[in-house]
Design a protein around this motif. Structure first.
Motif, mmCIF file in Angstrom:
data_model
loop_
_atom_site.group_PDB
_atom_site.id
_atom_site.type_symbol
_atom_site.label_atom_id
_atom_site.label_comp_id
_atom_site.label_asym_id
_atom_site.label_seq_id
_atom_site.Cartn_x
_atom_site.Cartn_y
_atom_site.Cartn_z
ATOM 1 N N ASN A 9 -90.951 96.842 5.047
ATOM 2 C CA ASN A 9 -92.332 96.640 4.577
ATOM 3 C C ASN A 9 -93.382 96.644 5.674
ATOM 4 O O ASN A 9 -94.552 96.375 5.417
ATOM 5 C CB ASN A 9 -92.420 95.346 3.761
ATOM 6 N N GLY A 10 -93.006 96.952 6.889
ATOM 7 C CA GLY A 10 -93.997 97.127 7.952
ATOM 8 C C GLY A 10 -94.688 98.476 7.771
ATOM 9 O O GLY A 10 -94.347 99.251 6.875
ATOM 10 N N GLN A 11 -95.654 98.751 8.631
ATOM 11 C CA GLN A 11 -96.386 100.027 8.508
ATOM 12 C C GLN A 11 -95.421 101.218 8.574
ATOM 13 O O GLN A 11 -95.428 102.101 7.711
ATOM 14 C CB GLN A 11 -97.394 100.173 9.642
ATOM 15 N N VAL A 12 -94.582 101.221 9.591
ATOM 16 C CA VAL A 12 -93.659 102.344 9.784
ATOM 17 C C VAL A 12 -92.504 102.261 8.783
ATOM 18 O O VAL A 12 -92.102 103.267 8.195
ATOM 19 C CB VAL A 12 -93.143 102.375 11.242
ATOM 20 N N GLY A 38 -81.583 90.738 6.167
ATOM 21 C CA GLY A 38 -82.470 91.665 6.887
ATOM 22 C C GLY A 38 -83.367 90.916 7.847
ATOM 23 O O GLY A 38 -84.354 91.454 8.324
ATOM 24 N N ASP A 39 -83.016 89.645 8.116
ATOM 25 C CA ASP A 39 -83.840 88.804 8.997
ATOM 26 C C ASP A 39 -83.359 88.949 10.441
ATOM 27 O O ASP A 39 -82.276 88.476 10.795
ATOM 28 C CB ASP A 39 -83.759 87.347 8.526
ATOM 29 N N ALA A 41 -84.121 87.459 12.965
ATOM 30 C CA ALA A 41 -83.928 86.202 13.693
ATOM 31 C C ALA A 41 -82.507 85.677 13.488
ATOM 32 O O ALA A 41 -82.047 84.810 14.227
ATOM 33 C CB ALA A 41 -84.941 85.169 13.213
ATOM 34 N N ALA A 61 -87.173 99.319 12.122
ATOM 35 C CA ALA A 61 -88.637 99.379 12.126
ATOM 36 C C ALA A 61 -89.234 97.979 12.184
ATOM 37 O O ALA A 61 -90.450 97.815 12.169
ATOM 38 C CB ALA A 61 -89.139 100.109 10.883
ATOM 39 N N ILE A 80 -86.455 88.555 18.374
ATOM 40 C CA ILE A 80 -86.646 89.704 17.460
ATOM 41 C C ILE A 80 -86.659 91.035 18.222
ATOM 42 O O ILE A 80 -86.127 92.035 17.738
ATOM 43 C CB ILE A 80 -88.001 89.570 16.693
ATOM 44 N N SER A 103 -90.500 101.668 20.271
ATOM 45 C CA SER A 103 -91.056 100.869 21.341
ATOM 46 C C SER A 103 -92.527 101.262 21.552
ATOM 47 O O SER A 103 -93.113 101.913 20.690
ATOM 48 C CB SER A 103 -90.219 101.024 22.613
ATOM 49 N N THR A 104 -93.082 100.907 22.657
ATOM 50 C CA THR A 104 -94.535 100.881 22.753
ATOM 51 C C THR A 104 -95.078 101.350 24.104
ATOM 52 O O THR A 104 -94.396 101.227 25.136
ATOM 53 C CB THR A 104 -95.017 99.420 22.502
HETATM 54 P P1 NDP Z 1 -95.699 95.984 11.606
HETATM 55 O O1 NDP Z 1 -96.176 94.762 12.262
HETATM 56 O O2 NDP Z 1 -96.515 96.672 10.567
HETATM 57 O O3 NDP Z 1 -94.266 95.735 10.969
HETATM 58 C C1 NDP Z 1 -93.296 94.986 11.624
HETATM 59 C C2 NDP Z 1 -92.347 94.525 10.563
HETATM 60 O O4 NDP Z 1 -91.365 93.721 11.196
HETATM 61 C C3 NDP Z 1 -93.017 93.671 9.482
HETATM 62 O O5 NDP Z 1 -92.652 94.168 8.205
HETATM 63 C C4 NDP Z 1 -92.423 92.302 9.727
HETATM 64 O O6 NDP Z 1 -92.204 91.587 8.548
HETATM 65 C C5 NDP Z 1 -91.084 92.668 10.318
HETATM 66 N N1 NDP Z 1 -90.488 91.517 10.960
HETATM 67 C C6 NDP Z 1 -91.025 90.658 11.838
HETATM 68 N N2 NDP Z 1 -90.149 89.667 12.113
HETATM 69 C C7 NDP Z 1 -89.038 89.937 11.383
HETATM 70 C C8 NDP Z 1 -87.793 89.297 11.218
HETATM 71 N N3 NDP Z 1 -87.493 88.152 11.815
HETATM 72 N N4 NDP Z 1 -86.882 89.860 10.392
HETATM 73 C C9 NDP Z 1 -87.161 91.000 9.730
HETATM 74 N N5 NDP Z 1 -88.332 91.639 9.822
HETATM 75 C C10 NDP Z 1 -89.252 91.108 10.651
HETATM 76 O O7 NDP Z 1 -95.327 96.987 12.776
HETATM 77 P P2 NDP Z 1 -95.396 98.561 12.833
HETATM 78 O O8 NDP Z 1 -94.771 99.152 11.614
HETATM 79 O O9 NDP Z 1 -96.758 98.952 13.211
HETATM 80 O O10 NDP Z 1 -94.462 98.791 14.102
HETATM 81 C C11 NDP Z 1 -93.232 99.516 14.016
HETATM 82 C C12 NDP Z 1 -92.671 99.630 15.418
HETATM 83 O O11 NDP Z 1 -93.593 100.319 16.261
HETATM 84 C C13 NDP Z 1 -92.386 98.303 16.125
HETATM 85 O O12 NDP Z 1 -91.211 98.432 16.870
HETATM 86 C C14 NDP Z 1 -93.570 98.117 17.067
HETATM 87 O O13 NDP Z 1 -93.226 97.339 18.195
HETATM 88 C C15 NDP Z 1 -93.843 99.558 17.437
HETATM 89 N N6 NDP Z 1 -95.225 99.797 17.846
HETATM 90 C C16 NDP Z 1 -96.266 99.409 17.049
HETATM 91 C C17 NDP Z 1 -97.571 99.613 17.444
HETATM 92 C C18 NDP Z 1 -98.728 99.190 16.597
HETATM 93 O O14 NDP Z 1 -99.874 99.460 16.966
HETATM 94 N N7 NDP Z 1 -98.497 98.537 15.432
HETATM 95 C C19 NDP Z 1 -97.889 100.295 18.700
HETATM 96 C C20 NDP Z 1 -96.722 100.692 19.451
HETATM 97 C C21 NDP Z 1 -95.449 100.454 19.016
HETATM 98 P P3 NDP Z 1 -93.278 90.495 8.043
HETATM 99 O O15 NDP Z 1 -94.435 91.321 7.530
HETATM 100 O O16 NDP Z 1 -92.526 89.768 6.996
HETATM 101 O O17 NDP Z 1 -93.650 89.673 9.240
#
Ligand code: NDP
Length: 298
Positions: A9-12, A38-39, A41, A61, A80, A103-104
Protein backbone atom coordinates in the motif's frame (compact mmCIF):
# COMPACT_ATOMS: atom_id res chain seq x y z
CA UNK A 1 6.25 -17.01 -11.64
CA UNK A 2 5.21 -16.60 -8.00
CA UNK A 3 5.88 -13.16 -6.54
CA UNK A 4 5.78 -12.11 -2.89
CA UNK A 5 5.30 -8.35 -2.48
CA UNK A 6 5.89 -6.52 0.81
CA UNK A 7 4.59 -2.95 1.29
CA UNK A 8 1.64 -3.26 -1.09
CA UNK A 9 0.00 0.00 0.00
CA UNK A 10 2.94 2.38 -0.30
CA UNK A 11 3.31 4.59 -3.37
CA UNK A 12 5.46 2.07 -5.23
CA UNK A 13 3.82 -0.99 -3.70
CA UNK A 14 0.39 0.08 -4.89
CA UNK A 15 1.60 0.49 -8.47
CA UNK A 16 3.48 -2.81 -8.26
CA UNK A 17 0.24 -4.61 -7.47
CA UNK A 18 -0.91 -3.51 -10.95
CA UNK A 19 2.32 -3.92 -12.92
CA UNK A 20 3.25 -7.35 -11.55
CA UNK A 21 -0.10 -8.95 -12.30
CA UNK A 22 0.75 -10.09 -15.86
CA UNK A 23 3.87 -11.86 -14.58
CA UNK A 24 2.08 -14.54 -12.58
CA UNK A 25 0.67 -15.12 -9.10
CA UNK A 26 1.22 -12.17 -6.74
CA UNK A 27 0.92 -12.52 -2.95
CA UNK A 28 0.75 -8.88 -1.81
CA UNK A 29 1.11 -7.98 1.87
CA UNK A 30 1.16 -4.96 4.11
CA UNK A 31 1.93 -4.68 7.78
CA UNK A 32 -1.59 -5.68 8.86
CA UNK A 33 -2.02 -8.67 6.53
CA UNK A 34 -3.61 -11.62 8.31
CA UNK A 35 -2.84 -14.80 6.39
CA UNK A 36 0.90 -14.12 6.24
CA UNK A 37 3.00 -11.71 8.28
CA UNK A 38 3.84 -8.59 6.23
CA UNK A 39 5.19 -6.53 9.14
CA UNK A 40 8.86 -5.83 8.51
CA UNK A 41 9.37 -5.11 12.20
CA UNK A 42 8.62 -8.81 12.84
CA UNK A 43 11.77 -10.48 11.53
CA UNK A 44 10.73 -14.02 12.48
CA UNK A 45 7.30 -13.40 10.95
CA UNK A 46 8.60 -12.29 7.54
CA UNK A 47 11.07 -15.21 7.41
CA UNK A 48 8.15 -17.58 8.05
CA UNK A 49 6.17 -15.82 5.32
CA UNK A 50 8.90 -16.39 2.76
CA UNK A 51 9.15 -20.06 3.72
CA UNK A 52 5.38 -20.55 3.58
CA UNK A 53 4.83 -18.72 0.27
CA UNK A 54 8.01 -20.09 -1.39
CA UNK A 55 8.10 -17.39 -4.07
CA UNK A 56 10.34 -17.15 -7.12
CA UNK A 57 10.68 -13.40 -6.58
CA UNK A 58 10.42 -11.30 -3.40
CA UNK A 59 9.80 -7.60 -3.93
CA UNK A 60 10.29 -5.28 -0.98
CA UNK A 61 8.48 -1.99 -1.50
CA UNK A 62 8.12 -1.39 2.25
CA UNK A 63 10.53 0.92 4.03
CA UNK A 64 10.85 3.35 6.90
CA UNK A 65 10.55 6.53 4.78
CA UNK A 66 9.98 9.30 7.37
CA UNK A 67 13.29 11.07 6.76
CA UNK A 68 13.16 13.60 9.64
CA UNK A 69 11.53 11.22 12.13
CA UNK A 70 14.29 8.67 11.48
CA UNK A 71 16.73 10.95 13.31
CA UNK A 72 14.80 10.25 16.53
CA UNK A 73 13.72 6.69 15.66
CA UNK A 74 17.07 5.27 14.60
CA UNK A 75 16.30 1.83 16.07
CA UNK A 76 13.02 1.40 14.21
CA UNK A 77 14.49 2.76 10.95
CA UNK A 78 17.35 0.27 11.33
CA UNK A 79 14.96 -2.62 11.95
CA UNK A 80 12.83 -1.86 8.85
CA UNK A 81 15.52 -0.63 6.43
CA UNK A 82 18.44 -2.89 7.40
CA UNK A 83 17.44 -5.94 9.44
CA UNK A 84 14.27 -6.75 7.51
CA UNK A 85 15.93 -6.61 4.04
CA UNK A 86 18.77 -8.71 5.50
CA UNK A 87 16.27 -11.38 6.58
CA UNK A 88 14.51 -11.28 3.20
CA UNK A 89 17.87 -11.64 1.46
CA UNK A 90 18.91 -14.61 3.63
CA UNK A 91 15.56 -16.31 3.04
CA UNK A 92 15.79 -15.58 -0.70
CA UNK A 93 19.21 -17.16 -0.75
CA UNK A 94 17.89 -20.34 0.94
CA UNK A 95 15.20 -20.88 -1.67
CA UNK A 96 17.17 -19.44 -4.59
CA UNK A 97 14.61 -16.67 -5.11
CA UNK A 98 15.26 -13.19 -6.46
CA UNK A 99 15.02 -10.19 -4.16
CA UNK A 100 14.03 -6.82 -5.61
CA UNK A 101 14.60 -3.84 -3.32
CA UNK A 102 14.50 -0.03 -3.54
CA UNK A 103 17.01 2.44 -2.25
CA UNK A 104 17.58 6.15 -2.49
CA UNK A 105 19.63 9.10 -3.74
CA UNK A 106 20.01 9.92 0.00
CA UNK A 107 22.87 7.40 0.19
CA UNK A 108 24.99 10.22 -1.33
CA UNK A 109 26.23 13.37 0.36
CA UNK A 110 24.95 15.64 -2.42
CA UNK A 111 28.29 17.17 -3.30
CA UNK A 112 29.06 18.42 -6.81
CA UNK A 113 26.64 18.94 -9.65
CA UNK A 114 27.07 15.78 -11.71
CA UNK A 115 24.63 12.84 -11.71
CA UNK A 116 25.72 10.06 -9.35
CA UNK A 117 26.59 6.71 -10.88
CA UNK A 118 26.40 3.30 -9.23
CA UNK A 119 30.18 3.20 -8.75
CA UNK A 120 30.32 6.52 -6.86
CA UNK A 121 31.10 6.32 -3.18
CA UNK A 122 28.01 6.72 -0.95
CA UNK A 123 28.26 8.93 2.11
CA UNK A 124 24.82 9.54 3.61
CA UNK A 125 24.02 12.73 5.50
CA UNK A 126 21.18 11.40 7.62
CA UNK A 127 19.89 8.33 9.45
CA UNK A 128 17.41 7.42 6.72
CA UNK A 129 20.20 7.45 4.11
CA UNK A 130 22.53 5.49 6.40
CA UNK A 131 19.96 2.78 7.02
CA UNK A 132 19.05 2.53 3.33
CA UNK A 133 22.74 2.12 2.48
CA UNK A 134 23.20 -0.54 5.17
CA UNK A 135 20.13 -2.30 3.76
CA UNK A 136 21.78 -2.44 0.34
CA UNK A 137 24.97 -3.82 1.89
CA UNK A 138 23.06 -6.46 3.86
CA UNK A 139 21.40 -7.70 0.68
CA UNK A 140 24.69 -7.87 -1.19
CA UNK A 141 26.46 -9.71 1.60
CA UNK A 142 23.65 -12.29 1.93
CA UNK A 143 24.57 -13.45 -1.55
CA UNK A 144 21.08 -13.83 -3.00
CA UNK A 145 20.24 -12.93 -6.60
CA UNK A 146 19.00 -9.36 -6.35
CA UNK A 147 18.05 -6.16 -8.08
CA UNK A 148 18.40 -2.93 -6.10
CA UNK A 149 16.95 0.22 -7.64
CA UNK A 150 18.05 3.56 -6.21
CA UNK A 151 15.51 6.20 -7.02
CA UNK A 152 14.62 9.78 -6.06
CA UNK A 153 11.73 12.13 -5.24
CA UNK A 154 8.94 9.55 -5.64
CA UNK A 155 5.40 10.72 -6.29
CA UNK A 156 2.06 9.02 -6.99
CA UNK A 157 -1.59 10.02 -7.06
CA UNK A 158 -2.04 7.75 -4.05
CA UNK A 159 0.04 8.40 -0.94
CA UNK A 160 1.83 11.36 0.55
CA UNK A 161 4.43 13.30 -1.38
CA UNK A 162 5.78 16.78 -2.11
CA UNK A 163 3.39 17.44 -5.01
CA UNK A 164 0.31 16.79 -2.94
CA UNK A 165 1.68 18.82 -0.03
CA UNK A 166 2.28 21.78 -2.37
CA UNK A 167 -1.28 21.59 -3.71
CA UNK A 168 -2.68 21.53 -0.18
CA UNK A 169 -0.53 24.42 1.06
CA UNK A 170 -1.28 26.50 -2.07
CA UNK A 171 -4.99 26.25 -1.31
CA UNK A 172 -4.46 27.39 2.29
CA UNK A 173 -1.75 30.07 2.03
CA UNK A 174 -1.01 33.27 0.13
CA UNK A 175 2.71 32.66 -0.03
CA UNK A 176 5.03 29.65 -0.16
CA UNK A 177 8.79 29.38 0.34
CA UNK A 178 10.40 26.41 -1.37
CA UNK A 179 13.98 25.15 -1.40
CA UNK A 180 15.85 26.07 -4.56
CA UNK A 181 19.29 24.51 -4.03
CA UNK A 182 18.45 20.78 -3.94
CA UNK A 183 18.37 19.28 -7.42
CA UNK A 184 16.85 15.97 -8.51
CA UNK A 185 14.24 14.29 -10.69
CA UNK A 186 10.68 13.63 -9.54
CA UNK A 187 10.02 9.97 -10.34
CA UNK A 188 6.61 8.34 -10.67
CA UNK A 189 5.78 5.23 -8.67
CA UNK A 190 4.08 4.01 -11.84
CA UNK A 191 7.32 4.33 -13.81
CA UNK A 192 9.23 2.47 -11.09
CA UNK A 193 6.63 -0.30 -10.98
CA UNK A 194 6.50 -0.74 -14.75
CA UNK A 195 10.29 -0.71 -15.02
CA UNK A 196 10.49 -3.24 -12.16
CA UNK A 197 8.11 -5.65 -13.91
CA UNK A 198 10.16 -5.42 -17.08
CA UNK A 199 13.43 -5.89 -15.20
CA UNK A 200 12.10 -8.89 -13.25
CA UNK A 201 11.09 -10.57 -16.49
CA UNK A 202 14.50 -9.93 -17.99
CA UNK A 203 16.31 -11.09 -14.85
CA UNK A 204 14.28 -14.30 -14.95
CA UNK A 205 15.73 -15.06 -18.37
CA UNK A 206 19.16 -13.45 -17.93
CA UNK A 207 20.32 -13.80 -14.28
CA UNK A 208 23.56 -11.99 -15.07
CA UNK A 209 21.70 -8.65 -14.93
CA UNK A 210 21.56 -8.91 -11.11
CA UNK A 211 22.95 -5.88 -9.29
CA UNK A 212 22.51 -2.24 -8.34
CA UNK A 213 20.86 0.32 -10.65
CA UNK A 214 19.97 3.98 -10.57
CA UNK A 215 16.42 4.40 -11.80
CA UNK A 216 14.79 7.82 -11.95
CA UNK A 217 13.00 10.01 -14.48
CA UNK A 218 15.16 12.04 -16.84
CA UNK A 219 15.98 15.72 -16.44
CA UNK A 220 16.49 17.74 -13.29
CA UNK A 221 14.75 20.43 -11.30
CA UNK A 222 14.91 22.02 -7.85
CA UNK A 223 12.06 21.64 -5.35
CA UNK A 224 11.23 25.26 -6.16
CA UNK A 225 11.08 24.57 -9.91
CA UNK A 226 9.00 21.45 -9.19
CA UNK A 227 6.59 23.48 -7.03
CA UNK A 228 6.24 26.10 -9.80
CA UNK A 229 5.46 23.35 -12.32
CA UNK A 230 2.82 21.84 -10.01
CA UNK A 231 1.10 25.12 -9.21
CA UNK A 232 1.23 26.45 -12.79
CA UNK A 233 -0.39 23.19 -13.89
CA UNK A 234 -3.04 23.44 -11.18
CA UNK A 235 -3.82 27.05 -12.10
CA UNK A 236 -4.12 26.18 -15.81
CA UNK A 237 -6.53 23.41 -14.85
CA UNK A 238 -8.83 25.73 -12.92
CA UNK A 239 -7.82 24.53 -9.49
CA UNK A 240 -8.69 27.11 -6.81
CA UNK A 241 -5.31 27.95 -5.32
CA UNK A 242 -4.53 31.12 -3.39
CA UNK A 243 -0.82 31.42 -4.16
CA UNK A 244 0.06 33.54 -7.18
CA UNK A 245 3.14 32.65 -9.29
CA UNK A 246 5.16 35.53 -7.87
CA UNK A 247 4.30 34.48 -4.30
CA UNK A 248 6.30 31.24 -4.51
CA UNK A 249 9.65 32.24 -3.09
CA UNK A 250 12.92 30.33 -3.62
CA UNK A 251 15.05 29.81 -0.51
CA UNK A 252 18.29 28.01 0.32
CA UNK A 253 18.23 24.75 2.31
CA UNK A 254 19.96 26.46 5.22
CA UNK A 255 16.90 28.70 5.66
CA UNK A 256 14.81 25.61 6.46
CA UNK A 257 15.50 23.94 9.78
CA UNK A 258 14.85 20.19 9.44
CA UNK A 259 15.91 17.37 11.75
CA UNK A 260 17.62 15.53 8.87
CA UNK A 261 20.16 17.13 6.57
CA UNK A 262 19.41 16.53 2.90
CA UNK A 263 21.74 16.26 -0.12
CA UNK A 264 21.90 19.22 -2.52
CA UNK A 265 22.73 17.06 -5.52
CA UNK A 266 20.27 14.18 -5.91
CA UNK A 267 20.84 13.70 -9.65
CA UNK A 268 21.08 10.01 -10.59
CA UNK A 269 22.74 8.70 -13.73
CA UNK A 270 20.47 6.04 -15.25
CA UNK A 271 22.65 4.95 -18.16
CA UNK A 272 23.41 1.49 -16.66
CA UNK A 273 19.71 0.76 -16.17
CA UNK A 274 18.76 1.94 -19.67
CA UNK A 275 21.55 -0.01 -21.35
CA UNK A 276 21.02 -3.24 -19.40
CA UNK A 277 17.25 -3.40 -19.63
CA UNK A 278 16.80 -1.69 -23.01
CA UNK A 279 14.35 0.84 -21.60
CA UNK A 280 13.94 4.57 -22.01
CA UNK A 281 13.36 6.75 -18.96
CA UNK A 282 11.05 9.65 -19.77
CA UNK A 283 11.54 13.29 -18.77
CA UNK A 284 9.99 13.98 -15.37
CA UNK A 285 7.34 16.47 -16.55
CA UNK A 286 4.83 14.24 -18.43
CA UNK A 287 4.51 11.81 -15.52
CA UNK A 288 3.97 14.62 -13.02
CA UNK A 289 1.32 16.15 -15.31
CA UNK A 290 -0.49 12.80 -15.50
CA UNK A 291 -0.42 12.42 -11.72
CA UNK A 292 -1.68 15.99 -11.21
CA UNK A 293 -4.52 15.41 -13.67
CA UNK A 294 -5.57 12.40 -11.64
CA UNK A 295 -5.26 14.20 -8.30
CA UNK A 296 -7.10 17.34 -9.47
CA UNK A 297 -9.99 15.34 -10.94
CA UNK A 298 -10.77 13.82 -7.53
P1 NDP B 1 5.93 4.99 1.03
O1 NDP B 1 6.30 5.71 2.26
O2 NDP B 1 4.83 5.48 0.16
O3 NDP B 1 5.61 3.47 1.37
C1 NDP B 1 6.37 2.75 2.28
C2 NDP B 1 5.50 1.62 2.73
O4 NDP B 1 6.23 0.88 3.70
C3 NDP B 1 4.19 2.08 3.38
O5 NDP B 1 3.11 1.38 2.80
C4 NDP B 1 4.39 1.67 4.83
O6 NDP B 1 3.21 1.23 5.43
C5 NDP B 1 5.31 0.49 4.67
N1 NDP B 1 5.92 0.16 5.94
C6 NDP B 1 6.53 0.95 6.83
N2 NDP B 1 6.87 0.25 7.93
C7 NDP B 1 6.45 -1.02 7.71
C8 NDP B 1 6.50 -2.21 8.46
N3 NDP B 1 6.99 -2.27 9.69
N4 NDP B 1 5.98 -3.34 7.91
C9 NDP B 1 5.42 -3.32 6.68
N5 NDP B 1 5.33 -2.21 5.94
C10 NDP B 1 5.85 -1.08 6.45
O7 NDP B 1 7.27 4.83 0.21
P2 NDP B 1 7.52 4.79 -1.35
O8 NDP B 1 6.56 3.84 -2.00
O9 NDP B 1 7.62 6.17 -1.84
O10 NDP B 1 8.98 4.17 -1.34
C11 NDP B 1 9.27 2.90 -1.93
C12 NDP B 1 10.77 2.69 -1.83
O11 NDP B 1 11.46 3.73 -2.53
C13 NDP B 1 11.35 2.69 -0.42
O12 NDP B 1 12.35 1.72 -0.34
C14 NDP B 1 11.96 4.07 -0.26
O13 NDP B 1 13.03 4.07 0.67
C15 NDP B 1 12.44 4.31 -1.67
N6 NDP B 1 12.55 5.73 -2.02
C16 NDP B 1 11.49 6.57 -1.83
C17 NDP B 1 11.60 7.91 -2.13
C18 NDP B 1 10.47 8.86 -1.93
O14 NDP B 1 10.60 10.04 -2.28
N7 NDP B 1 9.31 8.41 -1.38
C19 NDP B 1 12.83 8.47 -2.71
C20 NDP B 1 13.87 7.49 -2.89
C21 NDP B 1 13.71 6.17 -2.57
P3 NDP B 1 2.33 2.24 6.34
O15 NDP B 1 1.68 3.17 5.34
O16 NDP B 1 1.40 1.32 7.03
O17 NDP B 1 3.30 2.95 7.24
Amino acid sequence: MKILLFGKNGQVGWELQRSLMPLGEVVALDRSSQEYCGDLANLTGIAQTVRAVAPDVIINAAAYTAVDQAEAERGLAYRINVEAPAVLAQEARHINAWLVHYSTDYVFDGSGDQPWSESDLPSPLNVYGQTKLQGEEAIRSAGCRHLIFRTSWVYAARGNNFAKTMLRLARERDQLTVIDDQMGAPTGADLLADATAHAVLMAWKRPEVAGLYHLAADGEVSWYGYARFILDFAREHACAIKVQSDAILPVASRAFATAAKRPLNSRLKTEKFRRTFGLNVPQWQPGVARMLTEVLEK
